[in-house]
Design a protein around this motif. Structure first.
Motif, PDB file in Angstrom:
ATOM      1  N   GLU A   1       0.848  -1.190   0.000  1.00 43.52           N
ATOM      2  CA  GLU A   1       0.000   0.000   0.000  1.00 43.52           C
ATOM      3  C   GLU A   1       0.887   1.244   0.000  1.00 43.52           C
ATOM      4  OE1 GLU A   1      -3.906   1.496  -0.142  1.00 43.52           O
ATOM      5  OE2 GLU A   1      -3.299  -0.596   0.034  1.00 43.52           O
TER       6      GLU A   1
ATOM      7  N   GLY B   1      -2.451   4.227  -3.324  1.00 48.22           N
ATOM      8  CA  GLY B   1      -3.251   3.021  -3.209  1.00 48.22           C
ATOM      9  C   GLY B   1      -2.392   1.774  -3.282  1.00 48.22           C
ATOM     10  N   LYS B   2      -3.058   0.658  -3.437  1.00 47.89           N
ATOM     11  CA  LYS B   2      -2.359  -0.619  -3.488  1.00 47.89           C
ATOM     12  C   LYS B   2      -1.647  -0.767  -4.827  1.00 47.89           C
ATOM     13  CE  LYS B   2      -3.009  -5.497  -2.365  1.00 47.89           C
ATOM     14  NZ  LYS B   2      -1.960  -5.413  -1.335  1.00 47.89           N
TER      15      LYS B   2
END
Length: 309
Positions: A96, A101-102
């Motif tokens: 992450e 974001g991921k």
């Protein structure tokens, strides 16, 4: 080393086309390379360009273009998966990242990046072929009737770098004959040697500018309407090449209308070959685009054919 990147008259068949014919042919190649998304179609265009460049005796020059193109291709392949994350086939689950974001990398994103890099490589190869096929003076002479002063400025600007490279090489050879060794000494000594080299280059460029100005004055440039003498004539070889280029563009447009040449990467990549028509359209387009190569082989091996085109 730099001389390979510029146009050199070698008496080759691909260099004998009318500049308008060569421009139309290269423009068709550029349009197709930017329009096609299908990896198989793009690979076929790259193979065709490789054959054309080999026939134009430009593999050494293409090597320099390929090095820069492959580096840019790798950059696109690395950056694209990090930016686009819409593919379904995840090949690596990353951590992450704040504000990002991921960090997941999908196979479709890598695939799309590779194809985008391939398209970039094709575009670079087209400009390499342009340098090998077309004399810049003929191109500017082609458009000289539309804007005399603008064409003159562009012509002088485009020939500036090649002329400076040749002058620099000539001055370096003269200095070496006088005993100057540019590869010995420390950094300061080598800088002093090269500074003298560039001083001579500056003086030579100023003298060249004066000679150009005197030549323009002697020819009464700007005193009235310019006369244009065109030595380039449209011959049967130009008509064949123009016809092949237009037919290839029409075949590609017809195939594009019915989905041949298009390719979807997201959310899942399509099949490379959906049906037999995919290969048929590709072969038709390649055949028409191969007209210059076919004519070149006939020009080289058949004297009767050579006299007719």
């Amino acid at each position: 080393m730099f001389d390979r990147l510029f146009y050199q008259e070698k008496g080759l068949f691909l260099q004998s086309f009318h500049p308008a014919t060569a421009l139309v042919y290269l423009l068709v190649l550029l349009i197709l390379s930017l329009s096609y998304d299908h990896p198989l179609y793009l690979l076929a265009l790259l193979l065709l360009l490789a054959l054309l460049i080999r026939d134009a005796d430009g593999l050494d020059a293409w090597e320099g273009f390929l090095k820069a193109g492959v580096i840019l291709m790798l950059v696109v392949m690395l950056v694209n998966p990090l930016v686009i994350r819409t593919g379904k086939t995840i090949i690596w689950h990353g951590p992450e990242v704040p504000f990002w974001g991921k960090l997941d990398i999908s196979m479709e994103a890598v695939y799309f990046g590779a194809v985008s890099g391939l398209r970039l490589l094709i575009v670079i190869s087209i400009f390499c072929l342009y340098n090998l096929m077309i004399n810049p003076d003929n191109v500017f002479n082609l458009f000289s009737g539309a804007g005399v002063r603008s064409v003159l400025v562009i012509a002088l600007a485009t020939r500036l770098f090649p002329v400076m490279v040749r002058d620099l090489q000539r001055i370096r050879e003269v200095q070496q004959l006088r005993g100057v060794d540019f590869d010995t000494g420390n950094l300061w000594q080598r800088a002093r040697k090269y500074s003298g080299l560039y001083n001579v280059l500056l003086l030579s460029s100023l003298e060249g500018a004066m000679e150009i100005a005197e030549s323009l004055q002697a020819r009464a440039f700007g005193s009235g309407k310019r006369s244009v003498y065109r030595r380039n004539m449209l011959r049967p070889r130009d008509l064949f090449c123009l016809g092949g280029s237009l037919l290839a563009l029409l075949a590609a447009g017809w195939g594009w209308r019915y989905g041949y040449g298009r390719y979807s990467f997201y959310p899942e990549a399509d099949f490379l070959i959906k049906d037999g028509a995919t290969l048929v359209i590709l072969l038709i387009v390649l055949f028409y685009l191969s007209v210059p190569l076919i004519l070149s082989k006939g020009w080289s091996h058949c004297y009767f054919f050579k006299s007719k085109i």
